[in-house]
Design a protein around this motif. Structure first.
Motif, PDB file in Angstrom:
ATOM      1  N   LEU A 107       0.817  -1.202   0.000  1.00 24.64           N
ATOM      2  CA  LEU A 107       0.000   0.000   0.000  1.00 24.64           C
ATOM      3  C   LEU A 107       0.858   1.263   0.000  1.00 24.64           C
ATOM      4  N   MET A 108       1.950   1.254   0.753  1.00 22.63           N
ATOM      5  CA  MET A 108       2.836   2.412   0.757  1.00 22.63           C
ATOM      6  C   MET A 108       3.472   2.625  -0.615  1.00 22.63           C
ATOM      7  N   VAL A 109       3.901   1.557  -1.236  1.00 18.73           N
ATOM      8  CA  VAL A 109       4.494   1.678  -2.572  1.00 18.73           C
ATOM      9  C   VAL A 109       3.434   2.078  -3.586  1.00 18.73           C
ATOM     10  N   ALA A 207       5.702  -9.844  -4.447  1.00 19.14           N
ATOM     11  CA  ALA A 207       5.879  -9.867  -5.901  1.00 19.14           C
ATOM     12  C   ALA A 207       4.554  -9.604  -6.615  1.00 19.14           C
ATOM     13  N   ALA A 208       3.477 -10.229  -6.131  1.00 25.90           N
ATOM     14  CA  ALA A 208       2.161 -10.004  -6.743  1.00 25.90           C
ATOM     15  C   ALA A 208       1.716  -8.561  -6.578  1.00 25.90           C
ATOM     16  N   PHE A 209       1.945  -7.996  -5.404  1.00 28.49           N
ATOM     17  CA  PHE A 209       1.540  -6.613  -5.170  1.00 28.49           C
ATOM     18  C   PHE A 209       2.365  -5.648  -6.017  1.00 28.49           C
ATOM     19  N   GLY A 210       3.647  -5.943  -6.199  1.00 28.46           N
ATOM     20  CA  GLY A 210       4.470  -5.090  -7.054  1.00 28.46           C
ATOM     21  C   GLY A 210       3.968  -5.078  -8.485  1.00 28.46           C
ATOM     22  N   PHE A 211       3.576  -6.246  -8.986  1.00 27.92           N
ATOM     23  CA  PHE A 211       3.014  -6.323 -10.342  1.00 27.92           C
ATOM     24  C   PHE A 211       1.742  -5.489 -10.440  1.00 27.92           C
ATOM     25  N   ILE A 212       0.891  -5.578  -9.426  1.00 32.28           N
ATOM     26  CA  ILE A 212      -0.360  -4.821  -9.438  1.00 32.28           C
ATOM     27  C   ILE A 212      -0.086  -3.323  -9.434  1.00 32.28           C
ATOM     28  N   VAL A 213       0.841  -2.874  -8.607  1.00 29.74           N
ATOM     29  CA  VAL A 213       1.151  -1.446  -8.514  1.00 29.74           C
ATOM     30  C   VAL A 213       1.616  -0.898  -9.858  1.00 29.74           C
ATOM     31  N   ALA A 214       2.587  -1.574 -10.472  1.00 28.70           N
ATOM     32  CA  ALA A 214       3.101  -1.098 -11.756  1.00 28.70           C
ATOM     33  C   ALA A 214       2.047  -1.192 -12.852  1.00 28.70           C
ATOM     34  N   LEU A 215       1.260  -2.270 -12.838  1.00 27.70           N
ATOM     35  CA  LEU A 215       0.235  -2.441 -13.870  1.00 27.70           C
ATOM     36  C   LEU A 215      -0.804  -1.332 -13.802  1.00 27.70           C
ATOM     37  N   MET A 216      -1.276  -1.011 -12.604  1.00 26.92           N
ATOM     38  CA  MET A 216      -2.291   0.033 -12.473  1.00 26.92           C
ATOM     39  C   MET A 216      -1.722   1.409 -12.819  1.00 26.92           C
ATOM     40  N   GLY A 217      -0.492   1.675 -12.409  1.00 27.11           N
ATOM     41  CA  GLY A 217       0.115   2.949 -12.765  1.00 27.11           C
ATOM     42  C   GLY A 217       0.251   3.118 -14.268  1.00 27.11           C
ATOM     43  N   CYS A 218       0.739   2.074 -14.939  1.00 25.98           N
ATOM     44  CA  CYS A 218       0.927   2.147 -16.390  1.00 25.98           C
ATOM     45  C   CYS A 218      -0.410   2.194 -17.120  1.00 25.98           C
ATOM     46  N   ALA A 238      -5.217   5.428 -10.323  1.00 23.15           N
ATOM     47  CA  ALA A 238      -4.148   4.439 -10.215  1.00 23.15           C
ATOM     48  C   ALA A 238      -3.930   4.019  -8.766  1.00 23.15           C
ATOM     49  N   VAL A 239      -3.892   4.989  -7.856  1.00 22.14           N
ATOM     50  CA  VAL A 239      -3.667   4.677  -6.442  1.00 22.14           C
ATOM     51  C   VAL A 239      -4.846   3.912  -5.866  1.00 22.14           C
ATOM     52  N   VAL A 240      -6.062   4.356  -6.160  1.00 22.86           N
ATOM     53  CA  VAL A 240      -7.250   3.708  -5.608  1.00 22.86           C
ATOM     54  C   VAL A 240      -7.377   2.281  -6.120  1.00 22.86           C
ATOM     55  N   SER A 241      -7.248   2.102  -7.427  1.00 27.74           N
ATOM     56  CA  SER A 241      -7.405   0.759  -7.992  1.00 27.74           C
ATOM     57  C   SER A 241      -6.291  -0.166  -7.523  1.00 27.74           C
ATOM     58  N   ALA A 242      -5.060   0.326  -7.431  1.00 27.67           N
ATOM     59  CA  ALA A 242      -3.961  -0.510  -6.949  1.00 27.67           C
ATOM     60  C   ALA A 242      -4.190  -0.931  -5.507  1.00 27.67           C
ATOM     61  N   SER A 243      -4.648  -0.007  -4.668  1.00 19.39           N
ATOM     62  CA  SER A 243      -4.884  -0.333  -3.262  1.00 19.39           C
ATOM     63  C   SER A 243      -5.986  -1.368  -3.110  1.00 19.39           C
ATOM     64  N   ILE A 244      -7.085  -1.201  -3.845  1.00 15.90           N
ATOM     65  CA  ILE A 244      -8.188  -2.163  -3.757  1.00 15.90           C
ATOM     66  C   ILE A 244      -7.753  -3.531  -4.253  1.00 15.90           C
ATOM     67  N   LEU A 245      -7.032  -3.568  -5.362  1.00 15.01           N
ATOM     68  CA  LEU A 245      -6.581  -4.852  -5.904  1.00 15.01           C
ATOM     69  C   LEU A 245      -5.570  -5.523  -4.983  1.00 15.01           C
ATOM     70  N   ILE A 246      -4.739  -4.752  -4.304  1.00 15.06           N
ATOM     71  CA  ILE A 246      -3.795  -5.338  -3.345  1.00 15.06           C
ATOM     72  C   ILE A 246      -4.540  -6.020  -2.212  1.00 15.06           C
ATOM     73  N   LEU A 247      -5.562  -5.359  -1.670  1.00 18.24           N
ATOM     74  CA  LEU A 247      -6.327  -5.955  -0.584  1.00 18.24           C
ATOM     75  C   LEU A 247      -7.089  -7.192  -1.050  1.00 18.24           C
ATOM     76  N   ALA A 248      -7.668  -7.133  -2.257  1.00 16.44           N
ATOM     77  CA  ALA A 248      -8.375  -8.298  -2.782  1.00 16.44           C
ATOM     78  C   ALA A 248      -7.404  -9.446  -3.054  1.00 16.44           C
ATOM     79  N   ALA A 249      -6.258  -9.129  -3.661  1.00 19.70           N
ATOM     80  CA  ALA A 249      -5.271 -10.174  -3.941  1.00 19.70           C
ATOM     81  C   ALA A 249      -4.716 -10.765  -2.655  1.00 19.70           C
ATOM     82  N   ASN A 250      -4.588  -9.942  -1.619  1.00 15.48           N
ATOM     83  CA  ASN A 250      -4.095 -10.453  -0.344  1.00 15.48           C
ATOM     84  C   ASN A 250      -5.031 -11.518   0.217  1.00 15.48           C
ATOM     85  N   TYR A 251      -6.334 -11.262   0.135  1.00 13.24           N
ATOM     86  CA  TYR A 251      -7.276 -12.278   0.616  1.00 13.24           C
ATOM     87  C   TYR A 251      -7.171 -13.564  -0.202  1.00 13.24           C
TER      88      TYR A 251
END
Length: 260
Positions: A107-109, A207-218, A238-251
């Protein structure tokens, strides 16, 4: 007809969501194809490792330090109700390595990197620099997206590992200085309780969260609207979608890793 209007609005919203999911999926598949095929822009990839990985270390480290300390205080206060204060080292270690380390690090990244990527690429789109890349026979996905995906996916596990160590150290500092724990006993309980899979699962999540962060930003940068307002909207999305996807992917990853 008036009674059906809310249903029509709900239907349009669902269709819009499904269309957005399809667009993101196609963008991700195209990005993965460009990651796996030459040419590779090594200098750009190295620059992204510095920007995404190294420069994100302070915010991840400080977040982990204070989170570890606060977690130790909360576990001690809760455990005192059941005379279970001694479990602080074990719960801090497993909570940091399995969940809080990768999730908070991601989330910080996301707040730092996804916004920066979307703003940078969105500005390039507005100023027609992306069109200039195509004129120079350079594919924007290959030059802009692939290096960022590679760097973010490989950098986040290292950031998570550092964050895990700092977070556990934060719990150690608070427990030994404020809660009266013995230093040697605290470290022994931490190392004896942790298993390899606890650490590995957190690194895989990173690793999964890093992919999500870069994908949403791009993705949002490439599809930003025109003008300053369009770039600002893309950055926020980008920030909102990355954060939501990180939490969903974490579950989903937690369910896959620990459901048994």
């Amino acid at each position: 007809m008036i009674a059906l209007a809310p249903l029509g609005a709900i239907g349009r919203a669902i269709l819009g969501l499904l269309a957005a999911i399809g667009q993101v999926a196609l963008f991700a598949l195209s990005a993965l194809r460009h990651v796996a095929t030459p040419p590779f822009y090594l200098r750009e990839t190295a620059q992204q490792f510095l920007t995404i990985g190294w420069l994100s270390l302070p915010v991840v480290g400080l977040t982990a330090l204070f989170t570890g300390g606060a977690l130790a205080l909360q576990i001690y206060a809760g455990g005192a109700r059941f005379n279970a204060e001694a479990v602080v080292p074990q719960i801090v270690a497993i909570g940091i390595t399995r969940e809080l380390g990768p999730v908070l690090g991601g989330l910080m990244v996301a707040g730092r990197v996804a916004a920066a990527i979307a703003a940078e690429i969105g500005t390039m789109r507005v100023t027609e620099q992306i069109d200039a890349l195509r004129t120079l026979s350079t594919h924007p996905m290959k030059y802009l997206t692939a290096p960022r995906l590679i760097a973010a996916t490989l950098s986040l596990p290292f950031l998570v590992a550092v964050g895990d160590a700092i977070g556990i150290f934060g719990g150690y500092l608070v427990s030994t200085s404020r809660l009266g724990f013995n230093e040697a006993a605290y470290l022994a309980n931490t190392t004896d309780f942790l298993e390899t899979w606890d650490i590995t699962s957190g690194l895989l999540k990173g690793a999964a969260f890093g992919f999500i962060v870069a994908l949403m930003g791009c993705y949002h940068g490439m599809n930003s609207g025109r003008g300053a307002r369009g770039v600002g909207r893309a950055t926020t999305q980008a920030v909102v979608s990355a954060s939501i996807l990180i939490l969903a992917a974490n579950y989903l990853l937690t369910e896959a890793f620990f459901s048994a």
